[in-house]
Design an enzyme around this catalytic site. Structure first.
Site, PDB file in Angstrom:
ATOM      1  N   SER A  82      55.057 -17.125  50.022  1.00  0.00           N
ATOM      2  CA  SER A  82      55.636 -16.417  50.596  1.00  0.00           C
ATOM      3  C   SER A  82      55.018 -14.483  49.945  1.00  0.00           C
ATOM      4  O   SER A  82      55.778 -13.595  50.234  1.00  0.00           O
ATOM      5  CB  SER A  82      56.918 -16.181  50.982  1.00  0.00           C
ATOM      6  OG  SER A  82      57.119 -17.315  51.607  1.00  0.00           O
ATOM      7  N   HIS A 116      60.396 -12.541  48.587  1.00  0.00           N
ATOM      8  CA  HIS A 116      59.848 -11.530  49.200  1.00  0.00           C
ATOM      9  C   HIS A 116      59.874 -10.048  49.141  1.00  0.00           C
ATOM     10  O   HIS A 116      58.716  -9.401  49.295  1.00  0.00           O
ATOM     11  CB  HIS A 116      60.175 -11.544  51.148  1.00  0.00           C
ATOM     12  CG  HIS A 116      59.756 -13.254  51.430  1.00  0.00           C
ATOM     13  ND1 HIS A 116      61.030 -13.594  52.513  1.00  0.00           N
ATOM     14  CD2 HIS A 116      59.435 -14.025  51.020  1.00  0.00           C
ATOM     15  CE1 HIS A 116      60.694 -15.210  52.634  1.00  0.00           C
ATOM     16  NE2 HIS A 116      59.893 -15.522  51.870  1.00  0.00           N
TER      17      HIS A 116
END
Length: 298
Positions: free
Chosen positions: A203, A249
């Site tokens: 991610s 993230h």
């Protein structure tokens, strides 16, 4: 019936195009204006009249410069390749292969390579983590996933976002963006998250691709609403669901925006220096965050 050597060509052979003398699997109707050998679009070099093959150019005819100088370039200065999604395909294949290894070997493999600050791991029977000198976890965690849904979502995102971005940047710059963004996500997770909290997934790198895509679309004056909406949805999931390493993230997103801006806005004269220089700065930030956190935990 087999055709004897030297016999006249059949109707089908007579209509077929010759193949490039450097790529036997590519038919072409273009010939070098100097040696008259057939050449495909990848081998064509602009000459004062028509196109010439790379060998004739190197011999001093035509434009007088290397074939690479006449190759089309991406917006970021990368070389346009025959398969603009090759690196994305390799990354997806690598992630899928390692996920199969995770399923086959079990938790012991995942615990050995997932991101972990510093903690005792019962399955391994020892204290493990980046602070214990296992810096490789910052990299290996980028290619591991916790479930089928996890890897499916990440790989779909990588295909949708990564493929077009690879085509726009070129392979080398795309790899640099992916690696630096993923490491930025890992480093921020290591710096902020609890040291006994494991983390894994692509991610961070994918959010870096999101950030760079937003910069690229802004540079091209495209409609920003689709990518902004997609990014907002992902951020809602990031902060709305439990067990999601939001630090990865955010770290990947910031790294992707910074590197993406350098990729598409660097002046042509010093383009490569600025682009890879900014990537180096992001990696330096990764090292600094890692050293600071290691100092806190040891």
């Amino acid at each position: 019936m087999d055709q004897a050597p030297g016999s006249p060509q059949g109707p089908q052979d007579a209509q077929s195009l010759p193949t490039c003398y450097r790529h036997s699997d590519r038919e072409t109707g273009i010939r070098c204006t100097r040696c008259e050998r057939p050449i495909c679009p990848e081998c064509m070099v602009n000459a004062s009249v028509g196109f010439q093959c790379p060998e004739c150019v190197r011999s001093g005819s035509g434009t007088g410069h290397a074939p690479a100088a006449s190759q089309p370039r991406t917006l970021a200065g990368g070389t346009v390749s025959a398969d603009p999604r090759l690196v994305t395909k390799i990354l997806i294949g690598l992630n899928l292969a390692l996920f199969l290894v995770q399923l086959s070997v079990g938790d012991r493999f995942t615990e050995r390579f997932e991101l972990l600050g510093l903690a005792y791991v019962p399955g391994l029977g020892s204290v493990e983590g980046v602070a214990d000198g296992q810096w490789y976890r910052l990299v290996t965690a980028m290619f591991l996933h916790g479930s089928v849904i996890h890897i499916a979502f990440n790989m779909l995102s990588l295909w949708w976002i990564g493929g077009p971005l690879e085509a726009a940047l070129g392979r080398a710059r795309y790899i640099a963006l992916y690696a630096a963004s993923g490491l930025a996500g890992s480093a921020l997770t290591y710096l902020i998250a609890e040291p006994n909290q494991p983390s894994l997934g692509a991610s961070g790198a994918i959010f870096g691709l999101f950030g760079a895509t937003a910069v690229l679309m802004r540079r091209l004056n495209y409609d920003m609403r689709p990518v902004i909406a997609l990014l907002v949805i992902n951020l809602i999931f990031t902060f709305g669901w439990s067990n999601i390493a939001w630090e990865a993230h955010i770290g990947g997103l910031v790294g992707g925006v910074v590197i993406g801006y350098a990729m598409v806005h660097a002046p042509r004269g010093r383009r490569a220096l600025i682009q890879y220089g900014v990537c180096a700065l992001v990696l330096i930030a990764v090292v600094v965050m890692t050293l600071v956190r290691t100092g806190q935990l040891t």
